[in-house]
Design an enzyme around this catalytic site. Sequence first.
Site, short mmCIF file in Angstrom:
data_model
loop_
_atom_site.label_atom_id
_atom_site.label_comp_id
_atom_site.label_asym_id
_atom_site.label_seq_id
_atom_site.Cartn_x
_atom_site.Cartn_y
_atom_site.Cartn_z
N CYS A 224 0.84 -1.18 0.00
CA CYS A 224 0.00 0.00 0.00
C CYS A 224 0.89 1.24 0.00
CB CYS A 224 -0.93 0.01 1.21
SG CYS A 224 -0.11 0.39 2.76
N ALA A 245 6.73 -1.70 -4.34
CA ALA A 245 6.76 -1.00 -3.05
C ALA A 245 5.70 0.10 -2.97
CB ALA A 245 8.15 -0.42 -2.83
N HIS A 246 5.67 0.74 -1.83
CA HIS A 246 4.68 1.78 -1.54
C HIS A 246 4.77 2.94 -2.52
CE1 HIS A 246 7.68 4.27 0.74
NE2 HIS A 246 8.26 3.09 0.80
N ASN A 247 3.62 3.40 -2.95
CA ASN A 247 3.49 4.60 -3.80
C ASN A 247 4.03 4.44 -5.21
OD1 ASN A 247 3.50 5.88 -0.87
ND2 ASN A 247 2.42 7.23 -2.27
#
Lengths: 350, 350, 350
Positions: A224, A245-247
Amino acid sequence: MTTTTLAELAALVGAELRGLDPAAAAELEIDGVAALRDAGPSELSFLVDPRYAGELEGTRAAAVLLRPDQAALAGALPTLVLEDPSGAVDRLASALAPRTEGPAPGVHPSAVVDPTATLGQGVAVGPLASVGPGASLGDGVIVHAGAVVGEGATVGVGTVLHPRVVLYPHVEVGARCVLHAGVVVGSGGFGFAPTEAGWVPIPQSGTTILGDDVELGANTAVDCARLGATRVGNGVKVDNLVHVAHNVQIGDHSLIVAQSGVAGSARLGRGVVLAGQVGINGHVTLGDGVRVGGKSAVFKDVPAGREVLGIPATDKRAAIRNMRTMPRLHELERRVRELESRLEERGDSA
Amino acid sequence: MTTTTLAELAALVGAELRGLDPAAAAELEIDGVAALRDAGPSELSFLVDPRYAGELEGTRAAAVLLRPDQAALAGALPTLVLEDPSGAVDRLASALAPRTEGPAPGVHPSAVVDPTATLGQGVAVGPLASVGPGASLGDGVIVHAGAVVGEGATVGVGTVLHPRVVLYPHVEVGARCVLHAGVVVGSGGFGFAPTEAGWVPIPQSGTTILGDDVELGANTAVDCARLGATRVGNGVKVDNLVHVAHNVQIGDHSLIVAQSGVAGSARLGRGVVLAGQVGINGHVTLGDGVRVGGKSAVFKDVPAGREVLGIPATDKRAAIRNMRTMPRLHELERRVRELESRLEERGDSA
Amino acid sequence: MTTTTLAELAALVGAELRGLDPAAAAELEIDGVAALRDAGPSELSFLVDPRYAGELEGTRAAAVLLRPDQAALAGALPTLVLEDPSGAVDRLASALAPRTEGPAPGVHPSAVVDPTATLGQGVAVGPLASVGPGASLGDGVIVHAGAVVGEGATVGVGTVLHPRVVLYPHVEVGARCVLHAGVVVGSGGFGFAPTEAGWVPIPQSGTTILGDDVELGANTAVDCARLGATRVGNGVKVDNLVHVAHNVQIGDHSLIVAQSGVAGSARLGRGVVLAGQVGINGHVTLGDGVRVGGKSAVFKDVPAGREVLGIPATDKRAAIRNMRTMPRLHELERRVRELESRLEERGDSA
């Protein structure tokens, strides 16, 4: 494997049978399709690329699919002659593959579906799967055995969650996606701030949004976002054991081969292709259509349309030239040493 | 996303609202926080690093968080002015994130908890989770849907096991750990002796011990030891799809980024940092505070405090210099060839 | 850990006890075996390689296992003297390891076994596991908690499926295999054809066949074939988080270390060894006994018996020489520049 006769299969794909009399073909049981060198006497094979014509000689296949202009290559082998052997192979293989029923529409009695979840028409929830409060499954969604749909997660029409997929709460999965076994979507992003007392987690308050027609391979994980959403675009295909990974933002119709990793906040444009075991550094941007060769590490932005390779990744053609020079590196150092001593000698003698 | 008004959010973080009249702010619904270039008209954004001030111009954000000394940069944009925009962003994002209840304290009726297992105060065991004989869960432990706690395993106070985590029998997990979906702790170490009859398994009789405040990312695997224990120290943070082999020892407050692997019996000191896709060879020792750059392979011991990079990993500064030379390697060979022929010519003419 | 006395353990392995009187040995409780530098006062340790004899001095172990010809090295330390300390260590560690019962033969009431599945003698199906229609489990098979056996899958005699293993429909697993937690066998191969409308899936109609005595590590994934079968030979040992793509063929007694990946249609001969984080390109063939060093990428066929290393992988000895030169690459360029300017000067002065 199910079996059927050669005559039936020839009819299925509209092929002309040569080299075998119809009565024999009607009795010859076929149970699979395989490459020329692998096929056994109850299997069909095929030739598409004429470079492999040499393999026709030794094949044990019951019959071989060939285009009319290549049919003569088969010699005495029974052949199915048709315009598109390659396409026919997939139809024949599907016809011969064992039938898999999958979970029937409805909720298996052993599954746990929260009463506040919303299920569309024809949804199938398999044994021991769980669907959390407020989750929403579109029409025709299939949740296989042991999959976990977190609370508030939404799954679009026709999507298939294979066994043991985990959707964290509130993630959004589009329509017609295929998530293979062990996939994790929406796990907490990896963000920690260094302090005197150790690493302090940075809250990961965002979510994960997968577009339509996304495929994720076995045991792949998509985190997330810290803020907003990690986004995987429409039509993106991701292989096994990939890390997103995130973003991260992945543009439509990109393709990521197995064991690649995309670090936090990296942005991939449309139609980007990452070969296997590639690493993309955090915050890097890859333009539309960028292609990254296997085992590369991309540390800097790459403009649209470029092909890159290497650790660090640079222009592919140059990287190949340099990689081809590598095996002579030790020798190169020796040559430089020799040049130095020759020059030294001459200096002395000058 | 839940929504609330801009006025309420300003009050929540104690910010001064500028550029918008209070009545309008009391009616402006906000549903998220995002980067300047991503934010939509119902989202907040922020500026921390003045290098990105240029992005203020094009943003569609409803309002922007800024420090007092940078407030002027926002021009006509509505702003929330406060001393620590960075810290406020996380508080706002948490406030706006959808609520997730998680499993309620108690054992879900579909879970299977052996009667000989011990559960502390307020333990929550989610749907279709299983807890084996003699296992022990400390106060406040949360076992999410489908997780499996092996017999005799112990889990410390406040630890969270996300869906489908597997703890093998007798492993020990400390307090306040977070194990993300698909994590495996205590799988058999990979040890085989070559014999005439093939690979014979070397018994893996040890266990795995995780300290307190450990975080393991999705689908990460930590093997048990051949003898004694594989140990992950207090405060260690591990990302997704990481491999930790048998008998590895990881010092407190180390951090391991995604898809790295640590081979058998390697020892990492305190505060070691491995970037993504790193490989650490078996039996290697990394001293306290060692930092290994992305995609490196460490074949030898590294003394405390050093930064290394490359395949094989060497001093980081030198490795960067050498990596920057790599794109000219092919050209370098050409230059050496030219030197040789020039020297040859002169030799002839001498 | 269970405990027993030093005297009992000496008797168990037929060792002669020296340096401690029998009464004391009969009261000294031992609870583990560990390396010399790790062992505590209730643990045994051992010396096999005399290079580590220096560690005897500082050890806190209760007693040390030594060969008769090395017994003198122990000085005043209590010793267990016997011919094969290495073999005895594993027996002692197994004796001291905590007992794990595993699922009892029979089907746990929470498991879901389709009535059309076939179960052999003594099969154990653990809590919340599921076995699909028409699946077949040989005698003594153990299906741990939460594992999923797809419809029509077959599992050979004595095989162990650890928690949350997923077998896709119709895959075949041989006898005496060990599949660790999170393993996925038979996931859809990653094959897509580029079209104007995006990536169109190529049907993956084949299956996956694992031989006998195969071991697959935690969260490893083996895809099904497009046609025919992905095959993993007898006695093949695979570590954690490995990727095996569609149509790969792995010869008997090969060994693949963690996080390696084998791309589509690659062929590995018998006894091939891949170290950690290796990548094998699609359609590449490795001959019998090939060994690939850690973190290598193999882009071309490798003849039988060769050892290779590097990105791209080349002859191991040469690759090591070149890798050792790499740290001087930047310096080498400087030396070439200097040669050029010296030659230039002389040219000018000539």
